[in-house]
Motif scaffolding. Structure first.
Motif, PDB file in Angstrom:
ATOM      1  N   SER A   1       0.826  -1.387   0.017  1.00  9.21           N
ATOM      2  CA  SER A   1      -0.200   0.550   0.183  1.00  9.21           C
ATOM      3  C   SER A   1       0.817   1.107  -0.331  1.00  9.21           C
ATOM      4  N   ILE A   2       1.360   1.381   0.362  1.00  3.38           N
ATOM      5  CA  ILE A   2       2.660   2.299   0.748  1.00  3.38           C
ATOM      6  C   ILE A   2       3.496   2.925  -0.995  1.00  3.38           C
ATOM      7  N   PHE A   3       3.752   2.252  -1.608  1.00  4.46           N
ATOM      8  CA  PHE A   3       4.376   1.629  -2.690  1.00  4.46           C
ATOM      9  C   PHE A   3       3.806   1.307  -3.858  1.00  4.46           C
ATOM     10  N   GLN A   4       3.229   2.435  -4.388  1.00  4.87           N
ATOM     11  CA  GLN A   4       1.743   1.581  -5.204  1.00  4.87           C
ATOM     12  C   GLN A   4       2.828   2.190  -6.211  1.00  4.87           C
ATOM     13  N   PRO A   5       1.952   1.733  -7.695  1.00  7.75           N
ATOM     14  CA  PRO A   5       3.094   2.021  -8.740  1.00  7.75           C
ATOM     15  C   PRO A   5       1.765   3.494  -9.147  1.00  7.75           C
TER      16      PRO A   5
ATOM     17  N   ASP B   1      -0.049  10.985 -13.331  1.00  2.49           N
ATOM     18  CA  ASP B   1       0.007  11.344 -11.660  1.00  2.49           C
ATOM     19  C   ASP B   1       0.959  12.864 -11.439  1.00  2.49           C
ATOM     20  N   SER B   2       0.189  13.883 -11.071  1.00  2.00           N
ATOM     21  CA  SER B   2       0.806  14.788 -10.455  1.00  2.00           C
ATOM     22  C   SER B   2       2.167  15.030 -10.382  1.00  2.00           C
ATOM     23  N   SER B   3       2.944  14.232  -9.699  1.00  3.63           N
ATOM     24  CA  SER B   3       3.733  14.184  -9.073  1.00  3.63           C
ATOM     25  C   SER B   3       5.046  14.245 -10.072  1.00  3.63           C
ATOM     26  N   THR B   4       4.780  14.228 -11.480  1.00  5.05           N
ATOM     27  CA  THR B   4       5.561  13.936 -11.825  1.00  5.05           C
ATOM     28  C   THR B   4       5.616  15.041 -12.733  1.00  5.05           C
TER      29      THR B   4
ATOM     30  N   GLU C   1      15.404  21.031 -21.954  1.00  6.94           N
ATOM     31  CA  GLU C   1      14.826  19.941 -21.930  1.00  6.94           C
ATOM     32  C   GLU C   1      15.540  19.141 -21.573  1.00  6.94           C
ATOM     33  N   ILE C   2      14.947  18.557 -20.116  1.00  3.72           N
ATOM     34  CA  ILE C   2      15.023  17.530 -19.028  1.00  3.72           C
ATOM     35  C   ILE C   2      14.509  15.795 -19.876  1.00  3.72           C
ATOM     36  N   LYS C   3      14.925  14.921 -20.939  1.00  3.76           N
ATOM     37  CA  LYS C   3      13.751  14.055 -21.057  1.00  3.76           C
ATOM     38  C   LYS C   3      14.325  12.967 -20.663  1.00  3.76           C
ATOM     39  N   GLY C   4      13.009  12.490 -19.465  1.00  2.00           N
ATOM     40  CA  GLY C   4      13.071  10.799 -18.151  1.00  2.00           C
ATOM     41  C   GLY C   4      12.060  10.381 -18.862  1.00  2.00           C
ATOM     42  N   VAL C   5      11.885   9.603 -18.142  1.00  2.00           N
ATOM     43  CA  VAL C   5       9.949   8.627 -18.540  1.00  2.00           C
ATOM     44  C   VAL C   5       9.029  10.146 -18.534  1.00  2.00           C
ATOM     45  N   ASP C   6       8.116   9.262 -19.433  1.00  2.00           N
ATOM     46  CA  ASP C   6       7.465  10.234 -19.670  1.00  2.00           C
ATOM     47  C   ASP C   6       6.633   8.778 -19.265  1.00  2.00           C
ATOM     48  N   LEU C   7       5.094   8.834 -18.456  1.00  2.00           N
ATOM     49  CA  LEU C   7       4.096   7.607 -18.218  1.00  2.00           C
ATOM     50  C   LEU C   7       3.363   8.016 -19.776  1.00  2.00           C
ATOM     51  N   ASN C   8       3.341   8.693 -19.565  1.00  2.00           N
ATOM     52  CA  ASN C   8       2.260   9.252 -20.993  1.00  2.00           C
ATOM     53  C   ASN C   8       2.274   8.255 -21.970  1.00  2.00           C
ATOM     54  N   LYS C   9       3.607   8.340 -22.442  1.00  2.00           N
ATOM     55  CA  LYS C   9       3.921   7.765 -23.732  1.00  2.00           C
ATOM     56  C   LYS C   9       3.879   6.577 -23.998  1.00  2.00           C
TER      57      LYS C   9
ATOM     58  N   ASP D   1       5.800   3.976 -26.038  1.00  2.00           N
ATOM     59  CA  ASP D   1       7.124   3.557 -25.960  1.00  2.00           C
ATOM     60  C   ASP D   1       7.367   2.827 -24.970  1.00  2.00           C
ATOM     61  N   GLN D   2       7.179   4.002 -23.745  1.00  2.00           N
ATOM     62  CA  GLN D   2       7.616   3.833 -22.376  1.00  2.00           C
ATOM     63  C   GLN D   2       6.755   3.076 -21.795  1.00  2.00           C
ATOM     64  N   LYS D   3       5.628   2.215 -22.363  1.00  2.00           N
ATOM     65  CA  LYS D   3       4.790   1.268 -21.775  1.00  2.00           C
ATOM     66  C   LYS D   3       4.776   0.184 -22.044  1.00  2.00           C
ATOM     67  N   LYS D   4       5.351  -1.524 -20.990  1.00  2.00           N
ATOM     68  CA  LYS D   4       5.338  -2.437 -21.711  1.00  2.00           C
ATOM     69  C   LYS D   4       5.254  -3.551 -21.030  1.00  2.00           C
ATOM     70  N   GLU D   5       5.191  -4.433 -21.698  1.00  2.00           N
ATOM     71  CA  GLU D   5       3.706  -5.436 -20.851  1.00  2.00           C
ATOM     72  C   GLU D   5       5.136  -5.906 -19.952  1.00  2.00           C
ATOM     73  N   ASN D   6       4.269  -6.528 -18.778  1.00  2.00           N
ATOM     74  CA  ASN D   6       5.516  -7.082 -17.889  1.00  2.00           C
ATOM     75  C   ASN D   6       6.075  -5.974 -16.865  1.00  2.00           C
ATOM     76  N   GLU D   7       5.696  -4.964 -16.943  1.00  2.00           N
ATOM     77  CA  GLU D   7       6.498  -3.788 -16.607  1.00  2.00           C
ATOM     78  C   GLU D   7       6.142  -2.559 -15.877  1.00  2.00           C
ATOM     79  N   THR D   8       5.649  -2.469 -14.714  1.00  2.00           N
ATOM     80  CA  THR D   8       5.137  -1.269 -13.474  1.00  2.00           C
ATOM     81  C   THR D   8       6.333  -0.568 -13.250  1.00  2.00           C
ATOM     82  N   TRP D   9       5.727   0.436 -13.330  1.00  2.00           N
ATOM     83  CA  TRP D   9       6.606   1.666 -12.735  1.00  2.00           C
ATOM     84  C   TRP D   9       6.352   1.427 -10.969  1.00  2.00           C
ATOM     85  N   ARG D  10       7.379   1.823 -10.386  1.00  2.00           N
ATOM     86  CA  ARG D  10       6.927   1.726  -9.442  1.00  2.00           C
ATOM     87  C   ARG D  10       7.192   3.356  -8.529  1.00  2.00           C
ATOM     88  N   ARG D  11       8.110   3.670  -9.143  1.00  2.00           N
ATOM     89  CA  ARG D  11       8.780   4.977  -8.735  1.00  2.00           C
ATOM     90  C   ARG D  11       9.138   6.167 -10.087  1.00  2.00           C
TER      91      ARG D  11
END
Length: 140
Positions: free
Chosen positions: A10-14, A19-22, A68-76, A78-88
């Protein structure tokens, strides 16, 4: 003991994809020191190379550092992959622009910039400011 895994889960939810924290805007850390010869700026820009950074001096007075610093964009897709869950996702990403009013003694024609290990260093030499000549007028 079964409570601990549930608590950790519950603490480390995906992160959700919205998410507005990004953040979409980054505020890189800047150190500015002055010595006898120059003003020295050090800007933390991890993961960037010099081609991704723009340094300008506007109207001889304002230093502007942008990019611009390009990092993980969870809305893209190409950054979503099967069997992969972003934790933080904590590393910053997004556009940045930092502006600084330069002092009158800055030699803007002799600015030097270098990039090493994700740190941009700008060295702006100082010039001696001539004091205005004062002429005393004798009163009769």
């Amino acid at each position: 003991m079964a409570l601990i895994p549930q608590l950790l889960e519950s603490i480390f939810q995906p992160l959700s994809l919205n998410d507005s924290s990004t953040s979409k805007f980054v505020n890189p850390r800047v150190d500015w020191k002055e010595n006898e010869d120059a003003h020295v700026f050090k800007v933390d820009l991890p993961g960037l190379n010099k081609e991704e950074i723009k340094v300008e001096i506007e109207e001889g007075k304002v230093l502007q550092i942008s990019g611009e610093i390009k990092g993980v964009d969870l809305n893209k897709e190409d950054q979503k992959k099967e069997n992969e869950t972003w934790r933080r996702v904590e590393r910053p990403r997004g556009k940045f622009c930092r502006r600084f009013w330069l002092p009158e003694n800055a030699k803007i024609d002799e600015v030097k910039a270098s990039m090493e290990n994700g740190v941009l260093t700008l060295t702006i030499p100082k010039q001696e400011i001539k004091k205005p000549e004062v002429k005393t007028i004798e009163i009769n």
